[in-house]
Design an enzyme around this catalytic site. Structure first.
Site, PDB file in Angstrom:
ATOM      1  CB  ALA A  68      -0.907  -0.008   1.229  1.00  0.00           C
TER       2      ALA A  68
ATOM      3  CD  GLN B  47      -4.918  -5.796  -1.056  1.00  0.00           C
ATOM      4  OE1 GLN B  47      -4.689  -4.632  -1.395  1.00  0.00           O
ATOM      5  NE2 GLN B  47      -5.654  -6.093  -0.001  1.00  0.00           N
TER       6      GLN B  47
ATOM      7  CE1 TYR C 221      -5.999  -5.831   3.714  1.00  0.00           C
ATOM      8  CE2 TYR C 221      -5.235  -3.744   2.824  1.00  0.00           C
ATOM      9  CZ  TYR C 221      -4.990  -4.916   3.512  1.00  0.00           C
ATOM     10  OH  TYR C 221      -3.734  -5.177   3.994  1.00  0.00           O
TER      11      TYR C 221
ATOM     12  CG  ASP D 223      -3.080 -11.891   5.879  1.00  0.00           C
ATOM     13  OD1 ASP D 223      -3.596 -10.821   5.483  1.00  0.00           O
ATOM     14  OD2 ASP D 223      -1.945 -12.255   5.539  1.00  0.00           O
TER      15      ASP D 223
ATOM     16  CE  LYS E 168      -0.996 -10.292  -0.557  1.00  0.00           C
ATOM     17  NZ  LYS E 168      -0.807  -9.841   0.811  1.00  0.00           N
TER      18      LYS E 168
ATOM     19  CG  HIS F 207      -0.207  -8.889   5.515  1.00  0.00           C
ATOM     20  ND1 HIS F 207      -1.518  -8.938   5.145  1.00  0.00           N
ATOM     21  CD2 HIS F 207       0.174  -7.615   5.274  1.00  0.00           C
ATOM     22  CE1 HIS F 207      -1.921  -7.748   4.724  1.00  0.00           C
ATOM     23  NE2 HIS F 207      -0.893  -6.924   4.787  1.00  0.00           N
TER      24      HIS F 207
ATOM     25  NE  ARG G 109       3.339  -4.541   6.145  1.00  0.00           N
ATOM     26  CZ  ARG G 109       3.784  -3.308   6.341  1.00  0.00           C
ATOM     27  NH1 ARG G 109       5.026  -3.099   6.708  1.00  0.00           N
ATOM     28  NH2 ARG G 109       2.990  -2.278   6.168  1.00  0.00           N
TER      29      ARG G 109
ATOM     30  N   GLY H 152       9.593 -12.884   2.225  1.00  0.00           N
ATOM     31  CA  GLY H 152      11.020 -13.201   2.344  1.00  0.00           C
ATOM     32  C   GLY H 152      11.684 -13.691   1.074  1.00  0.00           C
TER      33      GLY H 152
ATOM     34  N   GLY I 133       7.196  -8.450  -2.380  1.00  0.00           N
ATOM     35  CA  GLY I 133       6.727  -7.139  -1.919  1.00  0.00           C
ATOM     36  C   GLY I 133       7.868  -6.159  -1.731  1.00  0.00           C
ATOM     37  NE  ARG I 134       8.979  -6.745   3.712  1.00  0.00           N
ATOM     38  CZ  ARG I 134       8.474  -7.214   4.837  1.00  0.00           C
ATOM     39  NH1 ARG I 134       8.501  -6.493   5.931  1.00  0.00           N
ATOM     40  NH2 ARG I 134       7.963  -8.415   4.887  1.00  0.00           N
TER      41      ARG I 134
HETATM   42  C1  LIG Z   1       4.789  -1.625   3.112  1.00  0.00           C
HETATM   43  C2  LIG Z   1       3.917  -2.811   2.849  1.00  0.00           C
HETATM   44  C3  LIG Z   1       2.579  -2.621   2.538  1.00  0.00           C
HETATM   45  C4  LIG Z   1       1.743  -3.716   2.292  1.00  0.00           C
HETATM   46  N1  LIG Z   1       0.448  -3.493   1.964  1.00  0.00           N
HETATM   47  C5  LIG Z   1      -0.368  -4.545   1.715  1.00  0.00           C
HETATM   48  C6  LIG Z   1      -1.729  -4.329   1.376  1.00  0.00           C
HETATM   49  O1  LIG Z   1      -2.198  -3.202   1.295  1.00  0.00           O
HETATM   50  N2  LIG Z   1      -2.507  -5.411   1.161  1.00  0.00           N
HETATM   51  C7  LIG Z   1      -2.022  -6.694   1.259  1.00  0.00           C
HETATM   52  O2  LIG Z   1      -2.765  -7.647   1.058  1.00  0.00           O
HETATM   53  N3  LIG Z   1      -0.725  -6.923   1.563  1.00  0.00           N
HETATM   54  C8  LIG Z   1       0.099  -5.890   1.793  1.00  0.00           C
HETATM   55  N4  LIG Z   1       1.417  -6.119   2.101  1.00  0.00           N
HETATM   56  C9  LIG Z   1       1.919  -7.513   2.120  1.00  0.00           C
HETATM   57  C10 LIG Z   1       2.480  -7.915   0.758  1.00  0.00           C
HETATM   58  O3  LIG Z   1       1.483  -8.018  -0.224  1.00  0.00           O
HETATM   59  C11 LIG Z   1       3.190  -9.276   0.846  1.00  0.00           C
HETATM   60  O4  LIG Z   1       2.314 -10.217   1.428  1.00  0.00           O
HETATM   61  C12 LIG Z   1       4.488  -9.203   1.635  1.00  0.00           C
HETATM   62  O5  LIG Z   1       5.070  -7.933   1.564  1.00  0.00           O
HETATM   63  C13 LIG Z   1       5.447 -10.237   1.088  1.00  0.00           C
HETATM   64  O6  LIG Z   1       6.630 -10.214   1.801  1.00  0.00           O
HETATM   65  P1  LIG Z   1       7.982  -9.485   1.290  1.00  0.00           P
HETATM   66  O7  LIG Z   1       7.760  -8.029   1.481  1.00  0.00           O
HETATM   67  O8  LIG Z   1       8.977 -10.070   2.232  1.00  0.00           O
HETATM   68  O9  LIG Z   1       8.226  -9.868  -0.150  1.00  0.00           O
HETATM   69  C14 LIG Z   1       2.265  -5.037   2.361  1.00  0.00           C
HETATM   70  C15 LIG Z   1       3.617  -5.225   2.665  1.00  0.00           C
HETATM   71  C16 LIG Z   1       4.445  -4.134   2.907  1.00  0.00           C
HETATM   72  C17 LIG Z   1       5.904  -4.390   3.206  1.00  0.00           C
END
Ligand SMILES: Cc1cc2nc3c(=O)[nH]c(=O)nc-3n(C[C@H](O)[C@H](O)[C@H](O)COP(=O)(O)O)c2cc1C
Length: 353
Positions: free
Chosen positions: A40, A90, A92, A120, A187, A211, A214, A251, A272-273
């Site tokens: 996000a 994605q 919500y 989740d 997801k 997630h 987080r 990861g 993601g990151r």
């Molecule tokens: C800054 C940030 C924002 C995220 N925002 C969302 C989101 O809005 N919706 C969601 O389903 N997952 C969100 N995620 C989770 C990612 O889709 C994903 O599951 C996760 O980042 C994967 O891990 P990685 O960052 O180690 O690759 C977010 C992750 C991060 C780091």
């Protein structure tokens, strides 16, 4: 770290002069078995936000998952797309289902190819670094929340997530089916029991994910859940099934991580990151570079593993016996150690007396 507890069992002498790591995800072509997972509020990191991902994805043939809470408007992202570019959404789920229905149907009308419902996050995790940051930049907020009153003293994530419906349950799946023809993917699955329920609910796939660590603290990462999920599905005769795909996220930092997930049964992985950091630091170019690094690593690792194509990556190519043990010696994860920033302690103002 969990990826470091899976070891390769490479095969040799297999003529790997050409190797091909392209694949399909939900029937859509992808140049890599990797998609850009939803993160996000992209404008917190770069003024062009998610559009940097869109442009890089178009250039490299990678699929972008658009976040409900993207800083850029959904239509602006779609308008910036190249012809034929593939997106997932994605979701919500809003307490007001009419808002959700319109949003989903609009996405389908604009050609989005998969609906990833985040399951989740009935409540957002307690993100303490975020809570200390407060909301200062109104423009970087989520487009879907524009014009809504938000609480700003609990960090930016809490501020924009109050609309998410904690009453979401398995009973809602038929409703989603009734409002869209897009494939539905859940997801945020963290156990074999829920993977089985998802299959029985008739969805087209699941993302094994915590997630990005987080949400529920100490929930296992996707790769750790994968082995039990595949064996539970297999036991019931649900697996393999071409109508049901398993994805993993969390990861993934190297192509070798992706190959391990594929060997254990995943169709593709979400990242993601790494892409988030890439665009925060270097915009579109940074994302293209990150994808190029993945490509180079795929080429080398597939050769060294003895797999010419994704279909050649089989369970026998990995030793995952240590995956469920959390007390084994593993190599240091320097990538993580060098990028993770610990929570800073509050600094007291110096006394003027
Ligand atoms: C800054 C940030 C924002 C995220 N925002 C969302 C989101 O809005 N919706 C969601 O389903 N997952 C969100 N995620 C989770 C990612 O889709 C994903 O599951 C996760 O980042 C994967 O891990 P990685 O960052 O180690 O690759 C977010 C992750 C991060 C780091």
């Amino acid at each position: 770290m969990a990826y470091q507890r899976v070891w390769f069992r490479p095969r040799i002498l297999r003529d790997v002069s050409t190797v091909d790591w392209s694949t399909t995800i939900l029937g859509q072509k992808s140049s890599l078995p990797v998609y850009i997972s939803a993160t996000a509020l992209g404008k917190l990191g770069h003024p062009e936000g998610e559009l940097t991902l869109t442009r890089a994805a178009a250039k490299t043939g990678v699929i972008q998952m658009i976040a409900t809470l993207a800083s850029c408007a959904f239509d602006d992202i779609l308008d910036a797309a190249a012809p034929g570019q593939t997106f997932f959404l994605q979701l919500y789920v809003n307490r007001d289902r009419e808002i959700t229905r319109k949003y989903v149907q609009h996405a389908e009308a604009r050609g989005v190819k998969g609906l990833f419902i985040t399951v989740d996050a009935p409540q957002l995790g307690r993100r303490e670094k975020d809570m200390r940051m407060k909301v200062v930049d109104e423009d970087a907020g989520a487009e879907v929340q524009k014009g809504h009153e938000v609480k700003k003293d609990q960090g930016v994530a809490r501020a924009i997530s109050s609309f998410i419906d904690p009453s979401l349950s398995w009973k809602d799946i038929p409703w989603f089916r009734s409002i869209t023809k897009m494939p539905i993917i859940l997801k945020g699955i963290g156990s074999a029991e829920d993977a089985v329920l998802a299959y029985e609910a008739g969805v087209q796939g699941i993302v094994l994910s915590n997630h990005g660590g987080r949400q529920l603290d100490t929930a296992r990462s996707g790769i750790e859940v994968l082995v039990e999920v595949v064996s539970a599905l297999r036991l019931r005769g649900y697996w393999p099934d071409p109508r049901f795909e398993i994805y993993v996220d969390g990861g993934v930092r190297r192509a070798s991580d992706v190959l391990k997930a594929i060997a254990l049964g995943a169709t593709a992985v979400g990242v993601g990151r790494p892409f988030l950091y890439a665009f925060c630091a270097y915009g579109q170019e940074g994302v293209e570079k990150a994808i190029q690094i993945f490509r180079d690593e795929f080429e080398m690792n597939m050769r060294l593993l003895g797999a010419k194509a994704i279909k050649d990556i089989v369970p026998e190519m990995v030793d995952a016996k240590s995956l469920s043990s959390h007390f084994v010696m593993t190599p240091q994860d320097n990538l993580f150690q060098n990028t993770y920033q610990p929570l800073q302690l509050a600094k007291f103002q110096e006394s003027k007396l």
